[in-house]
Design a protein around this motif. Sequence first.
Motif, PDB file in Angstrom:
ATOM      1  N   GLN A  59       6.242  67.063  27.306  1.00 23.45           N
ATOM      2  CA  GLN A  59       7.215  66.373  26.468  1.00 23.45           C
ATOM      3  C   GLN A  59       8.169  65.535  27.314  1.00 23.45           C
ATOM      4  OE1 GLN A  59       7.254  66.109  23.105  1.00 23.45           O
ATOM      5  NE2 GLN A  59       8.903  64.639  23.432  1.00 23.45           N
ATOM      6  N   ARG A  60       8.617  66.096  28.416  1.00 22.68           N
ATOM      7  CA  ARG A  60       9.552  65.359  29.287  1.00 22.68           C
ATOM      8  C   ARG A  60       8.874  64.181  29.976  1.00 22.68           C
ATOM      9  NH1 ARG A  60      13.491  70.130  31.566  1.00 22.68           N
ATOM     10  NH2 ARG A  60      14.644  70.310  29.608  1.00 22.68           N
ATOM     11  N   LYS A  71       6.390  62.557  28.688  1.00 22.88           N
ATOM     12  CA  LYS A  71       6.223  61.619  27.569  1.00 22.88           C
ATOM     13  C   LYS A  71       7.497  60.817  27.335  1.00 22.88           C
ATOM     14  CE  LYS A  71       4.831  61.398  22.777  1.00 22.88           C
ATOM     15  NZ  LYS A  71       3.883  61.928  21.832  1.00 22.88           N
ATOM     16  N   GLU A  72       8.648  61.469  27.523  1.00 17.58           N
ATOM     17  CA  GLU A  72       9.940  60.796  27.335  1.00 17.58           C
ATOM     18  C   GLU A  72      10.335  59.944  28.540  1.00 17.58           C
ATOM     19  OE1 GLU A  72      12.446  64.134  26.472  1.00 17.58           O
ATOM     20  OE2 GLU A  72      11.623  64.379  24.442  1.00 17.58           O
ATOM     21  N   GLY A  73       9.506  59.950  29.585  1.00 16.51           N
ATOM     22  CA  GLY A  73       9.768  59.106  30.746  1.00 16.51           C
ATOM     23  C   GLY A  73      10.601  59.749  31.840  1.00 16.51           C
ATOM     24  N   GLU A  74      10.708  61.064  31.818  1.00 18.63           N
ATOM     25  CA  GLU A  74      11.496  61.756  32.833  1.00 18.63           C
ATOM     26  C   GLU A  74      10.684  61.832  34.136  1.00 18.63           C
ATOM     27  OE1 GLU A  74      13.159  66.152  33.565  1.00 18.63           O
ATOM     28  OE2 GLU A  74      13.656  65.301  31.585  1.00 18.63           O
ATOM     29  N   GLU A  75      11.149  61.104  35.136  1.00 20.06           N
ATOM     30  CA  GLU A  75      10.426  61.020  36.403  1.00 20.06           C
ATOM     31  C   GLU A  75      10.359  62.365  37.128  1.00 20.06           C
ATOM     32  OE1 GLU A  75      11.990  57.795  38.732  1.00 20.06           O
ATOM     33  OE2 GLU A  75      11.608  56.348  37.126  1.00 20.06           O
ATOM     34  N   TRP A 120       1.062  58.240  33.839  1.00 24.46           N
ATOM     35  CA  TRP A 120       2.414  57.689  33.728  1.00 24.46           C
ATOM     36  C   TRP A 120       2.439  56.448  32.838  1.00 24.46           C
ATOM     37  CZ3 TRP A 120       7.062  59.403  34.088  1.00 24.46           C
ATOM     38  CH2 TRP A 120       8.129  58.506  34.119  1.00 24.46           C
ATOM     39  N   ARG A 136       1.986  57.537  29.180  1.00 24.91           N
ATOM     40  CA  ARG A 136       2.708  58.788  28.895  1.00 24.91           C
ATOM     41  C   ARG A 136       3.136  58.913  27.440  1.00 24.91           C
ATOM     42  NH1 ARG A 136       5.742  55.454  31.950  1.00 24.91           N
ATOM     43  NH2 ARG A 136       7.746  54.778  31.112  1.00 24.91           N
ATOM     44  N   GLU A 137       3.360  57.793  26.762  1.00 27.62           N
ATOM     45  CA  GLU A 137       3.780  57.865  25.361  1.00 27.62           C
ATOM     46  C   GLU A 137       2.694  58.492  24.484  1.00 27.62           C
ATOM     47  OE1 GLU A 137       3.680  54.772  26.965  1.00 27.62           O
ATOM     48  OE2 GLU A 137       5.793  54.699  27.529  1.00 27.62           O
ATOM     49  N   PRO A 162       2.211  66.847  23.497  1.00 25.96           N
ATOM     50  CA  PRO A 162       2.949  68.001  24.022  1.00 25.96           C
ATOM     51  C   PRO A 162       2.274  69.336  23.727  1.00 25.96           C
ATOM     52  CG  PRO A 162       4.425  66.517  22.885  1.00 25.96           C
ATOM     53  CD  PRO A 162       3.031  66.033  22.617  1.00 25.96           C
TER      54      PRO A 162
END
Length: 146
Positions: free
Chosen positions: A16-17, A19-23, A63, A66-67, A71
């Motif tokens: 989930q993270r 997917k939200e773009g958290e590097e 990456w 990722r969208e 999850p």
Amino acid sequence: MEHRHTANNGESLLIQRIKEGEEYAFEIAFLKYHSPLCRFTWKYLRSKALSREIVQEVFADVWEDREDLDPDGHLRGFLYEMARNKALNYIKHQKIVDDYISEARQRKKVSSKTGSSLMKQIWTNSNRRYGIRSGHCRHGVDRYLN
């Protein structure tokens, strides 16, 4: 990117993270799976460099897309499946390239055997047709005549 297995809570949160773009979450996944995936792809490719390159592509694709991550999916299985498919695609592509090069070499062997006589014939015919005297306007043709 569809996953077949259900992930545990920790992996679901990681996906989930990402997917939200958290590097940082992506880095955790990279550090966790990079070496095992390299060892896995080495079994197909028998090259450390190629294995690293394939695994790098896997993570780059994850990456970039990722969208589309699910999850509820299983990240480990998904990464291994991607790595296997990329390794097999590389092997298939390499076989096509090798076959093409082999065929090209065969054609060159055949044409190089007849190329000299063909160039002599072309040169002789053009001399007669256009009245070119020997030694004039040969611009590099000599290399084919020997």
